[in-house]
Design an enzyme around this catalytic site. Structure first.
Site, PDB file in Angstrom:
ATOM      1  N   LYS A  10       0.842  -1.203   0.000  1.00  0.00           N
ATOM      2  CA  LYS A  10       0.000   0.000   0.000  1.00  0.00           C
ATOM      3  C   LYS A  10       0.865   1.237   0.000  1.00  0.00           C
ATOM      4  CE  LYS A  10       0.836   1.288   4.465  1.00  0.00           C
ATOM      5  NZ  LYS A  10       1.594   2.504   4.849  1.00  0.00           N
ATOM      6  N   PRO A  95       8.822  -4.458  -0.110  1.00  0.00           N
ATOM      7  CA  PRO A  95       9.968  -4.084   0.730  1.00  0.00           C
ATOM      8  C   PRO A  95       9.696  -4.323   2.217  1.00  0.00           C
ATOM      9  CG  PRO A  95       9.617  -2.427  -0.955  1.00  0.00           C
ATOM     10  CD  PRO A  95       8.461  -3.384  -1.056  1.00  0.00           C
ATOM     11  N   GLY A  98       9.422  -1.116   5.218  1.00  0.00           N
ATOM     12  CA  GLY A  98       9.543   0.014   4.310  1.00  0.00           C
ATOM     13  C   GLY A  98       8.372   0.968   4.310  1.00  0.00           C
ATOM     14  N   ASP A 137      -3.039  -1.664   9.924  1.00  0.00           N
ATOM     15  CA  ASP A 137      -3.031  -1.707   8.460  1.00  0.00           C
ATOM     16  C   ASP A 137      -3.546  -3.025   7.892  1.00  0.00           C
ATOM     17  OD1 ASP A 137      -1.959   0.829   8.372  1.00  0.00           O
ATOM     18  OD2 ASP A 137       0.089   0.182   7.939  1.00  0.00           O
TER      19      ASP A 137
END
Length: 297
Positions: A10, A95, A98, A137
């Protein structure tokens, strides 16, 4: 028998952060876009719960019960009285550490994969409730597309998107701790009146109309000053991408990945090439948004 789920990264096109709450979290207005960089999570019956991981930076991924994929399997198994005896393999392409919700993606992916493997019959609302327990998230990783996250980001409202947006993501060396970035945000804003977070009408309109230039003018991340304070070198990456022709640049979430919005696919390719040769990042990846959420493949 095994089940594989593909789950996206995202980018936060707006991350408005309120003052710290009594529980230590912050109220957010968090506009998520899922982007076409994916992890694949495969679950297979096993004698006991175990996790393996392959792909870029796999060595940085915890393979114990702290991994959100393991926690997802345990949470679903406990609710349905099932022994959580599965081998979870994460094929990593998002990643690590990240600011692109890679760990959250793995949690959502493992949850959906275990649900399919075990045929639990769990409703979408039940899966979303487990996601919210796992992390702020994780619900969006399950849903994908575009959404406004409120509360600490876990309460989602779908957002209409009228087109595709082209991005470049510059991957930095090393990670940034999300709690450390929030702590730095609190330090930097300690003597200010932090406004209640609200979604930007201009940004929501730009998403609805699919206008990359308008979206570029509305991007914002309240955590960016904190991320730059902890990792000043990110300013050089942001400047390099902007100089290469990006419409806008910002730190992705809590960083240290930086995100660059471009006009089209060709512009994205050129910005990625420039970033790779600039010496300001370890890697540069192109991707398109919005992307679907966790999906059984």
């Amino acid at each position: 028998m095994s089940v594989t789920v593909r789950v996206p990264a995202k980018v936060n096109v707006q991350l408005a952060v309120g003052a710290p709450r009594p529980d230590g979290f912050h109220d957010l207005a968090n506009v998520f876009l899922a982007v076409g960089l994916y992890d694949e999570v495969t679950v297979t019956p096993a004698d006991a719960l175990r996790i393996t991981c392959s792909g870029p930076d796999a060595a940085q991924v915890p393979l114990d019960a702290s991994n959100l994929a393991a926690r997802a399997a345990l949470a679903l198994a406990e609710r349905h009285g099932i022994a959580p005896d599965v081998h979870i393999h994460i094929a990593k392409d998002i990643p690590v550490a990240g600011g692109m919700a890679g760990g959250s993606a793995d949690g959502a992916g493992a949850l959906l994969a275990c649900d399919a493997l075990w045929s639990t019959g769990a409703t979408r609302d039940e899966l979303l409730a487990i996601c919210a327990e796992l992390g702020s998230d994780v619900p969006f990783s399950l849903v994908g597309g575009a959404a406004l996250g409120t509360g600490r980001g876990e309460r989602l409202t779908p957002i209409e998107v009228g087109g595709s947006f082209h991005w470049v993501f510059a991957v930095a060396d090393g990670g940034l701790s999300t709690p450390a970035v929030y702590a730095e945000f609190d330090r930097l804003t300690a003597d200010t009146d932090v406004p209640a977070p609200e979604a930007s009408p201009a940004l929501l309109d730009a998403l609805r109309t699919g206008d990359p230039t308008a979206l570029a003018g509305a991007l914002s991340n309240d955590l960016q000053p904190a991320a730059l304070s902890l990792r000043p070198s990110l300013a050089d990456t942001l400047a390099a991408g902007t100089a290469a022709g990006a419409l806008a640049a910002l730190v992705s979430g809590s960083g240290p990945t930086t995100a660059f919005l471009t006009a089209d696919a060709e512009s994205a390719r050129k910005v990625a090439e420039s970033l790779l040769t600039s010496g300001t990042c370890r890697n540069a990846r192109t991707a398109v948004s919005p992307a679907p959420g966790a999906t059984v493949v």
